[in-house]
Design an enzyme around this catalytic site. Structure first.
Site, short mmCIF file in Angstrom:
data_model
loop_
_atom_site.label_atom_id
_atom_site.label_comp_id
_atom_site.label_asym_id
_atom_site.label_seq_id
_atom_site.Cartn_x
_atom_site.Cartn_y
_atom_site.Cartn_z
CE1 TYR A 123 -3.19 -2.86 -0.04
CE2 TYR A 123 -4.32 -1.74 1.74
CZ TYR A 123 -4.28 -2.75 0.79
OH TYR A 123 -5.34 -3.61 0.69
CE LYS A 175 1.14 -17.85 -0.12
NZ LYS A 175 0.17 -18.94 0.08
CG ASP A 232 -7.72 -3.43 3.32
OD1 ASP A 232 -8.77 -3.23 3.96
OD2 ASP A 232 -7.54 -2.98 2.17
MG MG Z 1 -10.56 -2.14 4.03
#
Ligand code: MG
Ligand code: NAI
Length: 337
Positions: A123, A175, A232
Site C-alpha cells: 500500500y 506468506k 485490510d
Molecule cells: Mg478495508
C-alpha cells in the site's frame, strides 16, 4: 478541561454515521469539543483538494481525529486519503477488534483483535506501468516494502497490546513460503520479538490457511498481527464473523497522533438514505474515549449498544431489521439511561 478533537464526516454514509455518533457522545457526557474538517470527494468538490491543508493543520493541533469513510476512486484518480493520513501522521498500528455484540450470527462470543501494519507493504503505492510495443500498459508492477523497523514496531505493538489487555496469544499471519524476502523478513523479525514475551503464546501461520481457520474455528485465535494488505482483507473477513461491517471499529495509532474510524467505506449503495448502521463509528469513538482516559463514558456507550442489540426491537437493515439510522441512534441514547 474538554479535549478538542478533529472530526471529518467524510463521504457517502460518513455524515450520517458521524452525526449519529456525535449525538450519542454528547448524550453520554463525553468531555470533548469538535473541530469539523473536510476530507475525501466531498472536500475535493467543495475546496478543490481531497485532503485540505486546514484538515491536516487541525489534526496537527488536536492530535486526535474521528473520521468518517472517504471515497477513493478505483484504478485512476487521486490516491487514497486514508493511506495519506496514515503516512502523514505515521499511524503505524491499525487496531481492529472483532467482538460479538448480539447473537444469531454465524458464531457467538467472538473476541478477536487484528493488528494491521499501516504504513508499509504494497500500500505504499510504488507502482508503474511497463510499456511493450505500442501498448503503454502492457504490464504493471507494484513494490512491496517491508522494513525491519516497521515490522519490529508493529509486532511489538501486538505483544504489548496482548499484555496490557490480558490476552494469551499472538499469531503472525504471513506468506513467507512464497515471498521469501519481504514476508520472510516479517517472519524472522516476529520470531525475534516473540522471544521478549515468554508470557504470551506465539505462533506463525500462512495467511491463506489463517483465512480458512478464521472461518472454520475462529476461537483458536486471539490477537493477530500482519502486514498492511493482508490486514485490510482479513479485517473485513473478521467483521463478517460478528455481523458485518456495521460492527467493525478501528483505531489508527501513532507515537503522538491517533485517528479513529470505522473499518467500512462510504457505502455509496446506501448513502443518503438514512439506513446506515452507525455502530462501527460509534465503537471507534469508544476506542477514542479509552485513548483519552474517558473509558467510563466509553463503557456507558458500549453497554447501551449492547442493551439495544439484545432487546432486538430496534434494528437497522444490515441486522435484519427495518429501522433507520435515526431510530437506532435514538434507541442507543435512550438506553444510556
Ligand atoms: Mg478495508
Ligand atoms: P463499503 O465498506 O463502503 O461497503 C461494502 C458493503 O457494506 C456495502 O454493501 C455497504 O452498503 C455495506 N456497509 C458498509 N458500511 C455499512 C454500514 N455502516 N451500515 C450498513 N451497511 C454498510 O465498501 P466499498 O463499497 O467497497 O467501498 C466504497 C468506498 O469506500 C470506496 O471508494 C472505498 O475506497 C472507500 N473505502 C474507504 C474506507 C475508509 O475511509 N477508511 C475503507 C474502505 C473503503
Amino acid at each position: 478541561m474538554a479535549i478538542e478533537i478533529t472530526v471529518i464526516p467524510g463521504d457517502g454514509i460518513g455524515p450520517e454515521v458521524t452525526s449519529a455518533t456525535l449525538e450519542v457522545l454528547n448524550a453520554a457526557g463525553a468531555d470533548l469539543t469538535y473541530d469539523e474538517q473536510l476530507g475525501g470527494v466531498s472536500a475535493l468538490e467543495s475546496v478543490g483538494s481531497p485532503l485540505p491543508d486546514a484538515t491536516l493543520d487541525s489534526i496537527r493541533r488536536t492530535r486526535i481525529a474521528l473520521k468518517g469513510p472517504l471515497t477513493t476512486p478505483s484504478g485512476s484518480g487521486f490516491r487514497s486519503v486514508n493511506v495519506a493520513l496514515r503516512k502523514e501522521f505515521d499511524l503505524y498500528a491499525n487496531v481492529r477488534p472483532a467482538r460479538t455484540l448480539f447473537g444469531g450470527g454465524r458464531y457467538d462470543d467472538i473476541d478477536l483483535v487484528l493488528i494491521r501494519e499501516n504504513t508499509e507493504g504494497l500500500y505504499v503505492g510504488v507502482e508503474h506501468f511497463i510499456g511493450v510495443g505500442d501498448d503503454a500498459r502492457a504490464a504493471a508492477e507494484s513494490v512491496m516494502i517491508v522494513t525491519r523497523h516497521g515490522t519490529e514496531r508493529i509486532v511489538r505493538y501486538a505483544f504489548e497490546y496482548a499484555r496490557t489487555h490480558g490476552r494469551k496469544k499472538v499469531t503472525v499471519a504471513h506468506k513467507a513460503n512464497i515471498l521469501k524476502y519481504t514476508q520472510g523478513l516479517i517472519l524472522d523479525v516476529a520470531r525475534d520479538v516473540a522471544e521478549d514475551y515468554p508470557d504470551i503464546e506465539f505462533e506463525d501461520r500462512i495467511i491463506d490457511a489463517t483465512a480458512m481457520w478464521l472461518v472454520l474455528d475462529p476461537y483458536r485465535f486471539d490477537v493477530l498481527v500482519m502486514e498492511n494488505m493482508f490486514g485490510d482483507i482479513l479485517s473485513d473477513l473478521m467483521a463478517g464473523l460478528v455481523g458485518g461491517l456495521g460492527f467493525a471499529p478501528a483505531a489508527n495509532i501513532g507515537l503522538d497522533t491517533a485517528m479513529f474510524e470505522a473499518v467500512h467505506g462510504s457505502a455509496p449503495d446506501i448513502a443518503g438514505q438514512g439506513v446506515a448502521n452507525p455502530t462501527s463509528l460509534l465503537l471507534s469513538a469508544c476506542m477514542m474515549l479509552d485513548h483519552v482516559d474517558q473509558g467510563d463514558v466509553a463503557h456507558r456507550i458500549r453497554t447501551a449498544i449492547g442493551t439495544v442489540l439484545r432487546n432486538g426491537d430496534v434494528r437497522t437493515r444490515d441486522m435484519g431489521g427495518t429501522d433507520g439510522t435515526a431510530a437506532y441512534t435514538a434507541a442507543v441514547v435512550r438506553a444510556l439511561g
